[in-house]
Design a protein around this motif. Structure first.
Motif, PDB file in Angstrom:
ATOM      1  N   VAL A  63      44.744  60.421  33.973  1.00 31.61           N
ATOM      2  CA  VAL A  63      44.356  59.134  34.557  1.00 31.61           C
ATOM      3  C   VAL A  63      42.881  59.206  34.924  1.00 31.61           C
ATOM      4  N   PRO A  64      42.031  58.493  34.212  1.00 27.22           N
ATOM      5  CA  PRO A  64      40.601  58.576  34.502  1.00 27.22           C
ATOM      6  C   PRO A  64      40.208  57.789  35.749  1.00 27.22           C
ATOM      7  N   LEU A  65      39.180  58.283  36.418  1.00 28.72           N
ATOM      8  CA  LEU A  65      38.561  57.551  37.525  1.00 28.72           C
ATOM      9  C   LEU A  65      37.119  57.275  37.137  1.00 28.72           C
ATOM     10  N   TYR A  66      36.737  56.005  37.221  1.00 26.74           N
ATOM     11  CA  TYR A  66      35.382  55.606  36.866  1.00 26.74           C
ATOM     12  C   TYR A  66      34.614  55.174  38.113  1.00 26.74           C
ATOM     13  N   PRO A  67      33.595  55.919  38.518  1.00 27.38           N
ATOM     14  CA  PRO A  67      32.762  55.486  39.644  1.00 27.38           C
ATOM     15  C   PRO A  67      31.783  54.405  39.197  1.00 27.38           C
ATOM     16  N   VAL A  68      31.708  53.342  39.974  1.00 29.11           N
ATOM     17  CA  VAL A  68      30.851  52.205  39.653  1.00 29.11           C
ATOM     18  C   VAL A  68      30.023  51.869  40.883  1.00 29.11           C
ATOM     19  N   SER A  69      28.780  51.536  40.686  1.00 29.16           N
ATOM     20  CA  SER A  69      27.904  51.153  41.794  1.00 29.16           C
ATOM     21  C   SER A  69      27.809  49.637  41.889  1.00 29.16           C
ATOM     22  N   ALA A  70      28.004  49.129  43.107  1.00 24.57           N
ATOM     23  CA  ALA A  70      27.818  47.704  43.388  1.00 24.57           C
ATOM     24  C   ALA A  70      26.873  47.618  44.578  1.00 24.57           C
ATOM     25  N   ASP A  71      25.580  47.830  44.317  1.00 21.25           N
ATOM     26  CA  ASP A  71      24.621  47.956  45.412  1.00 21.25           C
ATOM     27  C   ASP A  71      23.628  46.801  45.494  1.00 21.25           C
ATOM     28  N   ALA A  72      23.947  45.671  44.835  1.00 19.69           N
ATOM     29  CA  ALA A  72      23.058  44.511  44.922  1.00 19.69           C
ATOM     30  C   ALA A  72      23.152  43.828  46.276  1.00 19.69           C
ATOM     31  N   GLY A  73      24.179  44.159  47.041  1.00 21.18           N
ATOM     32  CA  GLY A  73      24.357  43.566  48.369  1.00 21.18           C
ATOM     33  C   GLY A  73      25.761  43.809  48.861  1.00 21.18           C
ATOM     34  N   PRO A  74      25.968  43.762  50.196  1.00 27.96           N
ATOM     35  CA  PRO A  74      27.312  43.992  50.723  1.00 27.96           C
ATOM     36  C   PRO A  74      28.227  42.808  50.475  1.00 27.96           C
ATOM     37  N   GLY A  75      29.508  43.095  50.367  1.00 30.24           N
ATOM     38  CA  GLY A  75      30.477  42.024  50.201  1.00 30.24           C
ATOM     39  C   GLY A  75      31.664  42.485  49.393  1.00 30.24           C
ATOM     40  N   ALA A  76      32.862  42.366  49.991  1.00 33.79           N
ATOM     41  CA  ALA A  76      34.070  42.822  49.307  1.00 33.79           C
ATOM     42  C   ALA A  76      34.333  42.028  48.030  1.00 33.79           C
ATOM     43  N   ALA A  77      34.107  40.716  48.070  1.00 32.98           N
ATOM     44  CA  ALA A  77      34.359  39.893  46.890  1.00 32.98           C
ATOM     45  C   ALA A  77      33.452  40.328  45.745  1.00 32.98           C
ATOM     46  N   TYR A  78      32.181  40.524  46.045  1.00 31.14           N
ATOM     47  CA  TYR A  78      31.224  40.967  45.029  1.00 31.14           C
ATOM     48  C   TYR A  78      31.622  42.328  44.465  1.00 31.14           C
ATOM     49  N   ALA A  79      31.938  43.277  45.335  1.00 27.21           N
ATOM     50  CA  ALA A  79      32.271  44.630  44.882  1.00 27.21           C
ATOM     51  C   ALA A  79      33.530  44.630  44.017  1.00 27.21           C
ATOM     52  N   LYS A  80      34.528  43.852  44.405  1.00 25.83           N
ATOM     53  CA  LYS A  80      35.765  43.812  43.626  1.00 25.83           C
ATOM     54  C   LYS A  80      35.555  43.125  42.281  1.00 25.83           C
ATOM     55  N   ASN A  81      34.697  42.137  42.248  1.00 23.81           N
ATOM     56  CA  ASN A  81      34.371  41.511  40.968  1.00 23.81           C
ATOM     57  C   ASN A  81      33.649  42.485  40.040  1.00 23.81           C
ATOM     58  N   VAL A  82      32.764  43.315  40.609  1.00 26.75           N
ATOM     59  CA  VAL A  82      32.077  44.326  39.807  1.00 26.75           C
ATOM     60  C   VAL A  82      33.097  45.287  39.198  1.00 26.75           C
ATOM     61  N   GLY A  83      34.065  45.702  40.004  1.00 29.51           N
ATOM     62  CA  GLY A  83      35.099  46.592  39.490  1.00 29.51           C
ATOM     63  C   GLY A  83      35.935  45.939  38.405  1.00 29.51           C
ATOM     64  N   ALA A  84      36.300  44.681  38.618  1.00 25.32           N
ATOM     65  CA  ALA A  84      37.119  43.971  37.637  1.00 25.32           C
ATOM     66  C   ALA A  84      36.376  43.794  36.322  1.00 25.32           C
ATOM     67  N   ALA A  85      35.050  43.686  36.383  1.00 22.70           N
ATOM     68  CA  ALA A  85      34.255  43.441  35.180  1.00 22.70           C
ATOM     69  C   ALA A  85      34.301  44.618  34.209  1.00 22.70           C
ATOM     70  N   VAL A  86      34.564  45.811  34.705  1.00 23.41           N
ATOM     71  CA  VAL A  86      34.603  46.986  33.814  1.00 23.41           C
ATOM     72  C   VAL A  86      36.019  47.505  33.607  1.00 23.41           C
ATOM     73  N   ALA A  87      36.983  46.919  34.287  1.00 26.96           N
ATOM     74  CA  ALA A  87      38.368  47.391  34.187  1.00 26.96           C
ATOM     75  C   ALA A  87      38.948  47.097  32.807  1.00 26.96           C
TER      76      ALA A  87
END
Length: 275
Positions: A63-87
């Motif tokens: 089971v791979p784990l992919y670390p992704v950076s979402a550092d354009a600004g704080p925000g759970a919605a933004y960070a989760k969207n970043v994760g979904a974009a590469v899922a």
């Protein structure tokens, strides 16, 4: 999110400054027994405490784990969207870094999704085994324990990044109004973490209260009721007497005070009565 999903599920774990808690969550995710194909997307939302390094502790063969950076600004919605974009999963399963998923959690979400994948909310240890409601209107799924079909999420545009708080409730309502069914998975259990300091509890709930007003302005035209002003005034009178009891009583006071203050400030800001 890729156009063609290659896996059965993607667990999306978005975190910010959670170095003291996220290790336990990763260990619980790694221990999941799920026979399908899956991955973990570890989204670091600009942490400054070493949270990103915890991803190196991942230990689940196959089971791979992919670390992704979402550092354009704080925000759970933004960070989760970043994760979904590469899922790459057909099902996106969201959880938080200060909670702990329970055995069988991932399998329960995928099972509840079934062939007609849509939106599913899980349950929380120690809470009533139902989806949370809001002012007797539509229920919603908490993003600390939520799964959604990748294609549904993509068409909807993901979480609203303009909402720092309560974007999960807004997404749940937006999807339901568009015809997506919301289902409940009582066996998809998560143990919620608790903020240590009362000041943090007040601040968190203040932001939720502010979001209550913002979301009401958006959804009142399609039926969301206004908060009962009389009830709110009675709650304010009760808040004037800060409890001197046990820790849970003080936390309950902090949650209520924060929510009411947030609603009051946003009501003034937007000239919309919602106390």
């Amino acid at each position: 999110m890729t156009a063609l999903a290659a896996l059965d599920a993607s667990v999306i774990l978005a975190v910010r400054n959670a170095v003291s808690t996220v290790g336990a969550q990763l260990a619980a995710i790694a221990a999941q027994e799920f026979e399908g194909s899956w991955e973990v997307v570890f989204v670091d939302n600009g942490s400054t405490d070493g949270t990103a390094a915890v991803a190196s502790s991942w230990d689940r063969p196959g089971v791979p784990l992919y670390p992704v950076s979402a550092d354009a600004g704080p925000g759970a919605a933004y960070a989760k969207n970043v994760g979904a974009a590469v899922a790459r999963g057909r099902i996106l399963v969201f959880c938080d870094g200060d909670d702990v998923v329970q055995p069988g959690w991932l399998a329960a979400h995928v099972r509840a999704q079934g062939a007609a994948a849509g939106l599913v909310g899980g349950a929380f240890v120690g809470r009533p085994p139902v989806l949370p409601g809001y002012l007797d209107w539509m229920p919603f799924a908490d993003s600390a324990n939520l799964s959604v079909a990748a294609d549904v999420f993509l068409v909807a545009g993901g979480f609203d990044e303009g909402l720092r708080y309560s974007s999960d409730r807004e997404l749940s309502w937006r999807l339901q109004l568009a015809g997506t069914a919301l289902r409940f998975a009582p066996d998809a259990l998560v143990a919620k973490g608790e903020r240590a300091r009362l000041r943090s509890v007040v601040r968190q709930n203040l932001r939720w209260g502010w979001a209550d007003v913002v979301i009401y302005r958006r959804y009142r035209s399609v039926g969301q009721p206004r908060a009962d002003t009389g009830h709110a005034l009675r709650q304010w009178r009760g808040l004037l007497r800060r409890p001197a009891g046990d820790d849970e009583s003080r936390r309950a006071w902090a949650r209520e005070a924060g929510r009411r203050i947030g609603r009051l400030l946003a009501s003034i800001r937007y000239r919309t009565l919602f106390l």
